[in-house]
Design a protein around this motif. Structure first.
Motif, mmCIF file in Angstrom:
data_model
loop_
_atom_site.group_PDB
_atom_site.id
_atom_site.type_symbol
_atom_site.label_atom_id
_atom_site.label_comp_id
_atom_site.label_asym_id
_atom_site.label_seq_id
_atom_site.Cartn_x
_atom_site.Cartn_y
_atom_site.Cartn_z
ATOM 1 N N PHE A 104 8.532 8.602 51.134
ATOM 2 C CA PHE A 104 9.604 8.955 51.441
ATOM 3 C C PHE A 104 10.502 9.479 50.307
ATOM 4 O O PHE A 104 10.285 8.936 49.218
ATOM 5 C CB PHE A 104 10.566 8.012 52.489
ATOM 6 N N ALA A 105 11.541 10.182 50.604
ATOM 7 C CA ALA A 105 12.529 10.828 49.262
ATOM 8 C C ALA A 105 13.731 11.160 50.157
ATOM 9 O O ALA A 105 13.954 11.455 50.981
ATOM 10 C CB ALA A 105 11.816 11.674 48.503
ATOM 11 N N ALA A 106 14.727 10.707 48.889
ATOM 12 C CA ALA A 106 16.260 11.281 49.277
ATOM 13 C C ALA A 106 16.783 11.572 47.932
ATOM 14 O O ALA A 106 16.387 11.209 46.803
ATOM 15 C CB ALA A 106 16.913 10.337 50.024
ATOM 16 N N ASP A 107 18.204 12.114 47.953
ATOM 17 C CA ASP A 107 18.729 12.077 46.517
ATOM 18 C C ASP A 107 18.573 10.804 46.213
ATOM 19 O O ASP A 107 19.255 9.653 46.637
ATOM 20 C CB ASP A 107 20.324 12.741 46.921
ATOM 21 N N HIS A 108 18.522 10.859 44.623
ATOM 22 C CA HIS A 108 18.393 9.305 44.025
ATOM 23 C C HIS A 108 17.283 8.278 44.261
ATOM 24 O O HIS A 108 17.358 7.534 43.397
ATOM 25 C CB HIS A 108 20.007 8.724 44.127
ATOM 26 N N LEU A 109 16.654 8.808 45.193
ATOM 27 C CA LEU A 109 15.481 7.923 45.262
ATOM 28 C C LEU A 109 14.305 8.200 45.989
ATOM 29 O O LEU A 109 14.407 9.241 46.529
ATOM 30 C CB LEU A 109 16.163 6.508 46.115
ATOM 31 N N ARG A 110 13.179 7.786 45.727
ATOM 32 C CA ARG A 110 11.791 8.027 46.446
ATOM 33 C C ARG A 110 11.026 6.801 46.584
ATOM 34 O O ARG A 110 11.308 5.727 45.646
ATOM 35 C CB ARG A 110 11.154 8.960 45.684
ATOM 36 N N GLY A 111 10.202 6.550 47.451
ATOM 37 C CA GLY A 111 9.302 5.369 47.675
ATOM 38 C C GLY A 111 8.407 5.614 48.593
ATOM 39 O O GLY A 111 8.071 6.482 49.149
ATOM 40 N N GLY A 112 7.782 4.424 49.191
ATOM 41 C CA GLY A 112 6.887 4.220 50.105
ATOM 42 C C GLY A 112 7.110 2.809 50.905
ATOM 43 O O GLY A 112 7.540 1.928 50.301
ATOM 44 N N LEU A 113 6.680 3.029 52.342
ATOM 45 C CA LEU A 113 6.611 1.867 53.070
ATOM 46 C C LEU A 113 5.341 1.690 53.535
ATOM 47 O O LEU A 113 4.418 2.592 53.770
ATOM 48 C CB LEU A 113 7.510 2.070 54.329
ATOM 49 N N ALA A 114 4.850 0.320 53.385
ATOM 50 C CA ALA A 114 3.566 0.036 54.057
ATOM 51 C C ALA A 114 3.643 -0.899 55.082
ATOM 52 O O ALA A 114 4.297 -1.924 54.903
ATOM 53 C CB ALA A 114 2.306 -0.211 52.880
ATOM 54 N N LEU A 115 2.686 -0.928 56.180
ATOM 55 C CA LEU A 115 2.620 -1.830 57.107
ATOM 56 C C LEU A 115 1.213 -2.348 57.139
ATOM 57 O O LEU A 115 0.176 -1.594 57.444
ATOM 58 C CB LEU A 115 2.983 -1.324 58.565
ATOM 59 N N GLY A 116 0.744 -3.684 56.741
ATOM 60 C CA GLY A 116 -0.543 -4.297 56.936
ATOM 61 C C GLY A 116 -0.909 -5.074 57.695
ATOM 62 O O GLY A 116 -0.014 -5.996 58.337
ATOM 63 N N LEU A 143 7.613 -2.639 50.888
ATOM 64 C CA LEU A 143 8.695 -1.495 50.299
ATOM 65 C C LEU A 143 8.693 -1.427 49.033
ATOM 66 O O LEU A 143 9.032 -2.294 48.127
ATOM 67 C CB LEU A 143 9.982 -1.826 51.131
ATOM 68 N N GLU A 144 8.369 0.054 48.448
ATOM 69 C CA GLU A 144 8.514 0.281 47.006
ATOM 70 C C GLU A 144 9.522 1.360 46.989
ATOM 71 O O GLU A 144 9.451 2.474 47.446
ATOM 72 C CB GLU A 144 7.206 0.413 46.250
ATOM 73 N N VAL A 145 10.480 1.069 46.173
ATOM 74 C CA VAL A 145 11.565 2.230 45.827
ATOM 75 C C VAL A 145 11.779 2.535 44.488
ATOM 76 O O VAL A 145 12.049 1.342 43.912
ATOM 77 C CB VAL A 145 12.762 2.185 46.712
ATOM 78 N N VAL A 146 11.819 3.650 43.964
ATOM 79 C CA VAL A 146 12.058 4.040 42.678
ATOM 80 C C VAL A 146 13.635 4.767 42.791
ATOM 81 O O VAL A 146 13.705 5.819 43.358
ATOM 82 C CB VAL A 146 11.131 5.189 41.898
ATOM 83 N N PHE A 147 14.707 4.099 42.136
ATOM 84 C CA PHE A 147 16.100 4.781 42.191
ATOM 85 C C PHE A 147 16.335 5.532 40.864
ATOM 86 O O PHE A 147 15.815 5.042 39.940
ATOM 87 C CB PHE A 147 16.869 3.745 42.304
ATOM 88 N N GLU A 148 17.102 6.336 41.065
ATOM 89 C CA GLU A 148 17.811 7.235 39.716
ATOM 90 C C GLU A 148 18.359 5.872 39.106
ATOM 91 O O GLU A 148 19.011 5.171 39.862
ATOM 92 C CB GLU A 148 18.505 8.239 40.434
ATOM 93 N N GLU A 149 18.329 6.236 37.629
ATOM 94 C CA GLU A 149 18.957 4.987 36.769
ATOM 95 C C GLU A 149 20.460 4.903 37.242
ATOM 96 O O GLU A 149 21.251 5.957 37.313
ATOM 97 C CB GLU A 149 18.953 5.228 35.479
ATOM 98 N N GLY A 150 21.048 3.865 37.217
ATOM 99 C CA GLY A 150 22.459 3.458 37.658
ATOM 100 C C GLY A 150 22.688 3.782 39.096
ATOM 101 O O GLY A 150 24.008 3.432 39.471
#
Lengths: 129, 169
Positions: free
Chosen positions: B46-58, B141-148
């Motif tokens: 997934f992605a949005a303004d200021h962030l992107r990442g992934g969700l996993a269900l195991g 859940l792993e999410v990378v955010f824009e700095e700050g």
């Protein structure tokens, strides 16, 4: 002939567009139970290619590969021969912006998953009645 | 994941998982636990303004079979992908309260033995273990955010149409 809410679904053809095989089967089971005849498509692009099937209505997911559901509505509604075809969106999405866009494109209804089969059937009977 | 980001996302993930499972008649609850590997893992980006990442269900083959709709005739794997899709859909609808509008990909489902989810970046992986029908399963859940970047204060009312809603135009 099976009747629900006073509307016969017999011989009305419905196209189900969803990239999940399980959801397609759930929708198929619900609609066939009241007499609809169901065809499946795995995404918007596949559905466009099946539009000559003489359908009375469409149930369509939003998030799909190749062509999403809102794009599909926009394509279908530009085709004069299908412009009046009722399309019901069935999706996890509840975003007002997406709902506005689908409504503006010509969709006639929106259900947020998880869905109740009776609710889906009643909506399709109303739209195709 | 920063504590301030986790404070928002962790409860949303837990509510979404428990809500989706409950909607299909499968009670579940968050429990303490480690990831011991899975048979089926569904992943969505997934992605949005200021962030992107992934969700996993195991999930295990056994639990997937128990919670899959009966008599449908499709593989249990497909249902796990749809459940992950609906979990992320619920989170997406709640994140609209924070003015975060996620674009979501299609689920990818992997099957095997002992599939373990590890962080792909140095941002921290949020992991929550759940119990349903006596079997464990895990959400990541792993999410990378824009700095700050920090989430805005949430609106009081949900702005999204709720699960199970029917809108006729």
């Amino acid at each position: 002939m099976q009747m629900t809410h006073g509307v016969s679904a017999m011989s009305k053809k419905i196209l189900i567009v969803d990239d999940s095989a399980t959801v397609r089967q759930q929708v198929r089971a619900a609609l066939e139970q009241v007499g609809f005849i169901v065809t499946e498509a795995v995404d918007g692009q596949d559905a466009v290619q099946k539009m000559s099937g003489g359908f009375s209505g469409i149930v369509c997911d939003v998030n799909m590969p190749r062509m999403n559901g809102v794009e599909f509505v926009e394509v279908v509604k530009k085709q004069p021969e299908h412009a009046a075809l009722p399309i019901l969106m069935l999706t996890t999405e509840g975003s007002p912006e997406l709902i506005r866009r689908a409504k503006a494109a010509g969709a006639k209804g929106w259900i947020v998953k998880p869905f109740k089969p009776d609710q889906l059937v009643a909506a399709m009977q109303k739209l195709t009645g | 994941m920063k504590a301030s980001h986790r404070e928002v996302l962790a409860p949303l993930l837990q509510d979404a998982v428990e809500g989706v499972f409950a909607a299909y008649g499968n009670e579940s609850r968050a429990v303490e636990g480690e990831d011991h590997g899975h048979n089926i893992v569904a992943v969505l980006g997934f992605a949005a303004d200021h962030l992107r990442g992934g969700l996993a269900l195991g999930i295990s083959f056994e639990l997937a079979k128990r919670i899959s709709p009966q008599g449908v005739g499709t593989p249990d794997h497909d249902w796990v992908g749809e459940l992950a899709n609906q979990v992320l859909g619920r989170m997406r609808n709640q994140l609209l309260r924070y003015d975060v509008d996620l674009g979501v990909g299609s689920p990818v489902v992997l099957a095997g033995v002992g599939i373990s989810v590890k962080p792909s970046r140095d941002v921290g992986l949020h992991h929550q273990c759940f119990l349903s029908r006596g079997e464990r399963f895990d959400a990541f859940l792993e999410v990378v955010f824009e700095e700050g970047y920090e989430f805005k204060a949430p609106r009081e009312e949900s702005v999204a149409a709720g699960e199970g809603s029917l809108l006729m135009f």
